[in-house]
Design a protein around this motif. Sequence first.
Motif, PDB file in Angstrom:
ATOM      1  N   GLU A  11     -10.321 -72.708   7.935  1.00 17.98           N
ATOM      2  CA  GLU A  11     -10.729 -74.063   8.316  1.00 17.98           C
ATOM      3  C   GLU A  11     -10.002 -75.100   7.473  1.00 17.98           C
ATOM      4  O   GLU A  11      -9.593 -76.142   7.979  1.00 17.98           O
ATOM      5  N   ILE A  12      -9.835 -74.821   6.190  1.00 22.07           N
ATOM      6  CA  ILE A  12      -9.163 -75.748   5.292  1.00 22.07           C
ATOM      7  C   ILE A  12      -7.665 -75.811   5.589  1.00 22.07           C
ATOM      8  O   ILE A  12      -7.078 -76.886   5.684  1.00 22.07           O
ATOM      9  N   LEU A  13      -7.049 -74.626   5.750  1.00 22.15           N
ATOM     10  CA  LEU A  13      -5.604 -74.550   5.941  1.00 22.15           C
ATOM     11  C   LEU A  13      -5.167 -74.767   7.388  1.00 22.15           C
ATOM     12  O   LEU A  13      -4.026 -75.139   7.642  1.00 22.15           O
ATOM     13  N   GLY A  14      -6.056 -74.458   8.324  1.00 24.42           N
ATOM     14  CA  GLY A  14      -5.694 -74.548   9.736  1.00 24.42           C
ATOM     15  C   GLY A  14      -4.955 -73.326  10.238  1.00 24.42           C
ATOM     16  O   GLY A  14      -4.391 -73.343  11.339  1.00 24.42           O
ATOM     17  N   ARG A  15      -4.971 -72.245   9.460  1.00 23.87           N
ATOM     18  CA  ARG A  15      -4.231 -71.022   9.829  1.00 23.87           C
ATOM     19  C   ARG A  15      -4.601 -69.906   8.861  1.00 23.87           C
ATOM     20  O   ARG A  15      -5.271 -70.132   7.873  1.00 23.87           O
ATOM     21  N   THR A  16      -4.112 -68.711   9.152  1.00 24.03           N
ATOM     22  CA  THR A  16      -4.194 -67.619   8.192  1.00 24.03           C
ATOM     23  C   THR A  16      -2.933 -67.657   7.334  1.00 24.03           C
ATOM     24  O   THR A  16      -2.045 -68.490   7.563  1.00 24.03           O
ATOM     25  N   GLY A  17      -2.825 -66.755   6.378  1.00 26.36           N
ATOM     26  CA  GLY A  17      -1.642 -66.732   5.519  1.00 26.36           C
ATOM     27  C   GLY A  17      -1.695 -65.549   4.577  1.00 26.36           C
ATOM     28  O   GLY A  17      -2.183 -64.477   4.932  1.00 26.36           O
ATOM     29  N   ARG A  18      -1.237 -65.782   3.366  1.00 30.49           N
ATOM     30  CA  ARG A  18      -1.174 -64.745   2.334  1.00 30.49           C
ATOM     31  C   ARG A  18      -2.298 -64.949   1.328  1.00 30.49           C
ATOM     32  O   ARG A  18      -2.483 -66.052   0.834  1.00 30.49           O
ATOM     33  N   VAL A  19      -3.013 -63.858   1.026  1.00 31.11           N
ATOM     34  CA  VAL A  19      -4.104 -63.919   0.064  1.00 31.11           C
ATOM     35  C   VAL A  19      -3.895 -62.839  -0.993  1.00 31.11           C
ATOM     36  O   VAL A  19      -3.486 -61.724  -0.677  1.00 31.11           O
ATOM     37  N   LEU A  20      -4.160 -63.202  -2.235  1.00 33.08           N
ATOM     38  CA  LEU A  20      -4.101 -62.278  -3.367  1.00 33.08           C
ATOM     39  C   LEU A  20      -5.474 -62.248  -4.007  1.00 33.08           C
ATOM     40  O   LEU A  20      -6.038 -63.296  -4.318  1.00 33.08           O
ATOM     41  N   GLU A  21      -6.012 -61.047  -4.212  1.00 33.31           N
ATOM     42  CA  GLU A  21      -7.254 -60.920  -4.966  1.00 33.31           C
ATOM     43  C   GLU A  21      -6.951 -60.244  -6.293  1.00 33.31           C
ATOM     44  O   GLU A  21      -6.423 -59.139  -6.340  1.00 33.31           O
ATOM     45  N   LEU A  22      -7.286 -60.935  -7.375  1.00 31.15           N
ATOM     46  CA  LEU A  22      -7.114 -60.409  -8.722  1.00 31.15           C
ATOM     47  C   LEU A  22      -8.405 -59.720  -9.133  1.00 31.15           C
ATOM     48  O   LEU A  22      -9.473 -60.324  -9.074  1.00 31.15           O
ATOM     49  N   GLY A  23      -8.300 -58.457  -9.534  1.00 34.85           N
ATOM     50  CA  GLY A  23      -9.488 -57.666  -9.818  1.00 34.85           C
ATOM     51  C   GLY A  23     -10.137 -57.242  -8.508  1.00 34.85           C
ATOM     52  O   GLY A  23     -11.336 -57.412  -8.303  1.00 34.85           O
ATOM     53  N   CYS A  24      -9.341 -56.686  -7.608  1.00 38.76           N
ATOM     54  CA  CYS A  24      -9.794 -56.422  -6.239  1.00 38.76           C
ATOM     55  C   CYS A  24     -10.643 -55.172  -6.089  1.00 38.76           C
ATOM     56  O   CYS A  24     -11.175 -54.925  -5.003  1.00 38.76           O
ATOM     57  N   GLY A  25     -10.778 -54.384  -7.158  1.00 35.74           N
ATOM     58  CA  GLY A  25     -11.594 -53.179  -7.042  1.00 35.74           C
ATOM     59  C   GLY A  25     -11.072 -52.271  -5.945  1.00 35.74           C
ATOM     60  O   GLY A  25      -9.885 -52.003  -5.857  1.00 35.74           O
ATOM     61  N   ARG A  26     -11.949 -51.840  -5.077  1.00 38.39           N
ATOM     62  CA  ARG A  26     -11.590 -50.911  -3.995  1.00 38.39           C
ATOM     63  C   ARG A  26     -11.057 -51.625  -2.750  1.00 38.39           C
ATOM     64  O   ARG A  26     -10.753 -50.999  -1.748  1.00 38.39           O
ATOM     65  N   GLY A  27     -10.980 -52.951  -2.794  1.00 34.79           N
ATOM     66  CA  GLY A  27     -10.363 -53.704  -1.707  1.00 34.79           C
ATOM     67  C   GLY A  27     -11.285 -54.136  -0.586  1.00 34.79           C
ATOM     68  O   GLY A  27     -10.814 -54.530   0.481  1.00 34.79           O
ATOM     69  N   GLU A  28     -12.600 -54.121  -0.805  1.00 35.19           N
ATOM     70  CA  GLU A  28     -13.531 -54.488   0.254  1.00 35.19           C
ATOM     71  C   GLU A  28     -13.310 -55.922   0.743  1.00 35.19           C
ATOM     72  O   GLU A  28     -13.299 -56.190   1.945  1.00 35.19           O
ATOM     73  N   PHE A  29     -13.163 -56.857  -0.183  1.00 43.60           N
ATOM     74  CA  PHE A  29     -12.920 -58.258   0.188  1.00 43.60           C
ATOM     75  C   PHE A  29     -11.628 -58.360   1.008  1.00 43.60           C
ATOM     76  O   PHE A  29     -11.587 -59.018   2.047  1.00 43.60           O
ATOM     77  N   LEU A  30     -10.583 -57.700   0.544  1.00 40.65           N
ATOM     78  CA  LEU A  30      -9.293 -57.786   1.218  1.00 40.65           C
ATOM     79  C   LEU A  30      -9.313 -57.139   2.602  1.00 40.65           C
ATOM     80  O   LEU A  30      -8.613 -57.591   3.509  1.00 40.65           O
ATOM     81  N   ARG A  31     -10.129 -56.119   2.788  1.00 43.14           N
ATOM     82  CA  ARG A  31     -10.261 -55.528   4.132  1.00 43.14           C
ATOM     83  C   ARG A  31     -10.820 -56.566   5.099  1.00 43.14           C
ATOM     84  O   ARG A  31     -10.388 -56.649   6.257  1.00 43.14           O
ATOM     85  N   GLY A  32     -11.766 -57.379   4.635  1.00 42.40           N
ATOM     86  CA  GLY A  32     -12.287 -58.458   5.471  1.00 42.40           C
ATOM     87  C   GLY A  32     -11.209 -59.475   5.807  1.00 42.40           C
ATOM     88  O   GLY A  32     -11.133 -59.968   6.933  1.00 42.40           O
TER      89      GLY A  32
END
Length: 125
Positions: A11-32
């Motif tokens: 909503e803020i950017l008006g599009r999708t893009g590239r996301v980096l998660e620092l301390g991502c653990g098993r990647g649950e957030f990134l799977r979303g």
Amino acid sequence: IGEQCMAEAEEILGRTGRVLELGCGRGEFLRGAINRGWTAFGVDMTADCTRAALAHGITIESSSIEDCQALKQSYDVVVMVAILEHLYEPVKTLKRVSSALRPGGPRRTCRRDPGTDDGDRPRSQ
């Protein structure tokens, strides 16, 4: 929760893009994030977490946040959940994060409010 957070970022950017998660653990957030069409990357220094994230197709760097190479690239969103209190040099790391964010990228921090039972409260910047 990754899908909800990334919907807000869209909503803020008006599009999708590239996301980096620092301390991502098993990647649950990134799977979303991936489910919403984002290109996702993670950094975690725990070998078991790194293996689990890789098993789910997450591109992940096995490294400490302070030493990671991922922050040499650019991203639309950088996510750090309950990480600052674990860093030896939080100010230096936040400067690296700021440099990795593309111009116009949203800046939002969440921190745990001591003395509350409801966890993280967003603090926009």
